[in-house]
Enzyme design. Structure first.
Site, mmCIF file in Angstrom:
data_model
loop_
_atom_site.group_PDB
_atom_site.id
_atom_site.type_symbol
_atom_site.label_atom_id
_atom_site.label_comp_id
_atom_site.label_asym_id
_atom_site.label_seq_id
_atom_site.Cartn_x
_atom_site.Cartn_y
_atom_site.Cartn_z
ATOM 1 N N ASN A 13 8.302 7.737 -12.865
ATOM 2 C CA ASN A 13 6.963 7.861 -12.345
ATOM 3 C C ASN A 13 6.619 7.857 -11.143
ATOM 4 O OD1 ASN A 13 4.210 7.857 -12.588
ATOM 5 N ND2 ASN A 13 3.909 5.819 -13.078
ATOM 6 N N LYS A 15 3.909 8.657 -9.637
ATOM 7 C CA LYS A 15 2.699 8.252 -9.316
ATOM 8 C C LYS A 15 2.110 9.366 -8.410
ATOM 9 C CE LYS A 15 3.706 3.625 -9.933
ATOM 10 N NZ LYS A 15 3.725 2.193 -9.656
ATOM 11 N N HIS A 100 -1.103 3.530 -18.292
ATOM 12 C CA HIS A 100 -0.558 2.707 -17.160
ATOM 13 C C HIS A 100 -1.413 1.809 -16.488
ATOM 14 C CE1 HIS A 100 1.612 1.915 -13.355
ATOM 15 N NE2 HIS A 100 2.579 2.376 -13.970
ATOM 16 N N GLU A 102 -2.150 0.877 -13.760
ATOM 17 C CA GLU A 102 -2.728 1.414 -12.477
ATOM 18 C C GLU A 102 -4.096 2.158 -13.228
ATOM 19 O OE1 GLU A 102 1.013 1.403 -9.688
ATOM 20 O OE2 GLU A 102 0.406 3.313 -10.453
ATOM 21 N N GLU A 170 5.467 -3.139 -18.864
ATOM 22 C CA GLU A 170 5.382 -3.365 -17.471
ATOM 23 C C GLU A 170 4.450 -4.526 -17.126
ATOM 24 O OE1 GLU A 170 6.304 0.594 -15.099
ATOM 25 O OE2 GLU A 170 4.532 0.521 -15.621
ATOM 26 N N GLY A 176 6.028 -2.541 -8.133
ATOM 27 C CA GLY A 176 6.017 -2.370 -6.755
ATOM 28 C C GLY A 176 5.955 -3.384 -5.952
ATOM 29 N N SER A 215 9.560 -2.778 -10.896
ATOM 30 C CA SER A 215 10.766 -3.016 -9.728
ATOM 31 C C SER A 215 12.060 -2.975 -10.246
ATOM 32 C CB SER A 215 10.575 -4.320 -9.153
ATOM 33 O OG SER A 215 9.309 -4.666 -8.470
#
Length: 254
Positions: A13, A15, A100, A102, A170, A176, A215
């Site tokens: 991904n 992003k 996702h 985010e 996730e 991250g 990660s």
């Protein structure tokens, strides 16, 4: 094949990263995949929508799939700035990421919205990668399983199959940050998701792939991918560097 005959999937991904010059990363991944890896694992790259067409062209004739990162639930309409599943498919995408964390956090997506988008992906013949995951506070409160099971229960459409649905766990706090849950923690969540899928879609649940994301990097990929009910990875930052992404894919090297 992995557990229960499920073929692993490693998805990148990107992003909101990548310009036209970044297609060279896709080309490097394509050139770095060996025949043995082709036989062992599915590889997917989800670039920004601006690069989907170029990435499809760069992977033509190779086993690498290209996907989108988001979609609108409707096939068309007055939704300025949005992209539909049909538009993604028209560009050559075969997968799309749905819900996702985010998107949930920054764009206020709900579980019901995720459900609608998953239906939209199916409508256009795309495989939807439905994301679930808990925040740090939710984990510390001991609510991880309740959160991800609830997200799954609402997000997964009735009649979902392994052909049109992938699940990605996730943990939000791991994305991250360089932090990852222990393999034992991952195993617990994935086992619970598999059981919940069984309640939702019956025996087909054993065929649906459940990815781990958060990660993932070459140094921990082999350990994480070996966990029971982990059928691959959804990779963020490491997918932007060809050698790092290939290092994760190669966790499945014979």
């Amino acid at each position: 094949m992995t557990k229960a005959g499920r073929r692993p999937l490693v998805a990148g991904n990107w992003k909101m990263n990548g310009l036209r010059s970044s297609v060279s990363v896709v080309e490097a991944v394509r050139n770095g995949l060996t025949p043995a890896i082709h036989d062992a694992v599915d590889v997917l790259i989800c670039p920004p929508s601006t690069l989907i067409s170029s990435c499809v062209a760069a992977t033509y004739g190779s086993p690498i799939a290209i996907g989108g990162q988001n979609l609108h639930a409707k096939p068309s309409g007055a939704f300025t700035g949005s992209i539909s599943a049909e538009m993604l498919a028209d560009l050559g995408a075969s997968y799309v990421i749905v819900g996702h964390s985010e998107r949930r956090a920054y764009h206020y997506e709900t579980d019901d919205g995720v459900h609608a988008k998953a239906l939209g992906a199916r409508r256009a013949g795309l495989c939807g990668i439905i994301c679930v995951g808990e925040t740090r506070d939710e984990r510390e409160e001991g609510r991880t399983l309740d959160i991800v099971r609830a997200q799954l229960a609402i997000g997964v459409p009735k009649g979902a199959t392994a052909a049109d649905t992938v699940i990605a766990y996730e943990p939000v706090w791991a994305i991250g940050t360089g932090l990852t849950p222990t393999p034992t923690d991952v195993a617990e969540v994935h086992a619970s998701l598999r059981e919940m899928l069984g309640r939702l879609i019956g025996p087909e649940a054993e065929k649906v792939r459940i990815l781990y994301g958060g990660s993932v990097k070459p140094s921990n990929a082999r350990e994480l991918m070996a966990v029971e009910n982990v059928d691959g990875a959804l990779v963020g930052g490491a997918s932007l560097v060809a050698d790092d992404f290939l290092g994760i894919v190669n966790a499945y090297a014979p």
